[in-house]
Write a protein that holds these residues in place. Structure first.
Motif, short mmCIF file in Angstrom:
data_model
loop_
_atom_site.label_atom_id
_atom_site.label_comp_id
_atom_site.label_asym_id
_atom_site.label_seq_id
_atom_site.Cartn_x
_atom_site.Cartn_y
_atom_site.Cartn_z
N MET A 1 -21.58 44.46 28.79
CA MET A 1 -22.90 44.33 28.19
C MET A 1 -23.62 45.67 28.24
O MET A 1 -23.22 46.59 28.93
N GLY A 2 -24.73 45.78 27.54
CA GLY A 2 -25.44 47.04 27.45
C GLY A 2 -26.47 47.23 28.52
O GLY A 2 -27.58 47.67 28.26
N PHE A 3 -26.17 46.88 29.76
CA PHE A 3 -27.11 47.04 30.83
C PHE A 3 -26.46 47.75 32.00
O PHE A 3 -25.24 47.83 32.11
N THR A 18 -22.35 51.40 26.16
CA THR A 18 -23.35 51.07 25.14
C THR A 18 -24.62 51.87 25.33
O THR A 18 -25.20 52.39 24.37
N ASP A 106 -22.02 45.77 20.88
CA ASP A 106 -22.43 45.10 22.11
C ASP A 106 -23.57 44.15 21.74
O ASP A 106 -24.59 44.60 21.20
N TYR A 107 -23.44 42.88 22.03
CA TYR A 107 -24.40 41.89 21.55
C TYR A 107 -25.82 42.14 22.05
O TYR A 107 -26.78 41.73 21.40
N SER A 108 -25.97 42.81 23.19
CA SER A 108 -27.30 43.05 23.73
C SER A 108 -28.15 43.89 22.77
O SER A 108 -29.38 43.73 22.72
N PHE A 111 -29.17 41.72 19.58
CA PHE A 111 -30.09 40.66 20.04
C PHE A 111 -31.46 41.25 20.38
O PHE A 111 -32.50 40.63 20.08
N SER A 112 -31.48 42.43 20.98
CA SER A 112 -32.76 43.07 21.30
C SER A 112 -33.54 43.38 20.03
O SER A 112 -34.76 43.16 19.96
N SER A 161 -28.95 38.24 14.89
CA SER A 161 -28.19 39.11 15.79
C SER A 161 -26.69 38.84 15.70
O SER A 161 -25.88 39.77 15.71
#
Length: 226
Positions: A1-3, A18, A106-108, A111-112, A161
């Motif tokens: 994920m992008g975190f 990401t 990356d879905y993050s 979605f953001s 998204s």
């Protein structure tokens, strides 16, 4: 994920690709913006723009016309936001051409961006109709459809998204399989055949998804108002 991922045992912070790629995209766009800005400061306003300024003028004019046509003249102030969104998505989607993983894979990230659209949609819906009129809209055409209307509104950022994420990640997966298959046959043909697939999965699909995300953002916001 992008975190970031924090390892509590060692207090180490692991930053995903990401985030790194997103920063690279932002840095590249910032350099481009500063370059164009420096050109604008030196340009003579009484002469016809040439070179990069001529292209920028065409793009800005086209963007303003698109926003005015899609959303209405009263939403002309949205042009900078839509333009920024378009630049970020276009560069991110085309990032695979440079050998990087696109941030939008990356879905993050999609979605953001979809959440931003959702927040703007609800804000302008309340601002235009008032809180009472905004809530009343969920009771139309009949009151017992209220749950379905709420679910439909919440589903907008999810569908927005997923549409972007699905197309970009599928292109990344397919290109990975193509490189693997061509490499297994003979590495010599990779530079010859791979660009053909890149032209579709990275350039065509990437730019199409950028345009679709832009259009849906404008449509959702304008439909939420009177």
């Amino acid at each position: 994920m992008g975190f970031e991922i924090i390892n509590k045992a060692t207090n180490e912070v692991f930053i995903s690709r990401t985030i790194i790629n997103s920063f690279i995209v932002v840095i590249l766009l910032s350099i481009f913006v500063f370059y164009v800005n420096s050109k604008l400061k030196k340009a003579d306003p009484h002469k016809k723009p040439t070179g990069i300024l001529n292209i920028i003028e065409i793009l800005v004019g086209s963007l303003n016309n698109l926003v005015n046509t899609t959303m209405g003249y009263k939403f002309k102030s949205f042009a900078p936001y839509i333009g920024t969104l378009a630049m970020y998505l276009a560069v991110s989607n085309l990032f695979g051409l440079l050998g990087f993983k696109p941030p939008t894979a990356d879905y993050s990230v999609p979605f953001s961006l979809a959440i931003l659209t959702f927040i703007l949609t609800q804000y302008h819906g309340v601002k235009s109709k008032g809180l009472g009129g905004y809530i009343k809209g969920f009771l139309e055409p009949v009151w017992f459809l209220f749950p379905l209307n709420v679910i439909g509104e919440i589903a907008n950022p999810v569908s927005l998204s997923f549409r972007l994420f699905g197309n970009i990640i599928s292109g990344v997966i397919i290109m990975t399989l193509i490189y693997g298959a061509l490499g297994a046959i003979t590495p010599i043909i990779v530079p010859v055949i791979a660009p053909v697939f890149h032209s579709y999965f990275d350039i065509f699909a990437g730019l199409i998804q950028t345009f679709i995300f832009m259009m849906l953002t404008m449509v959702f916001i304008s439909m939420a108002t009177d």
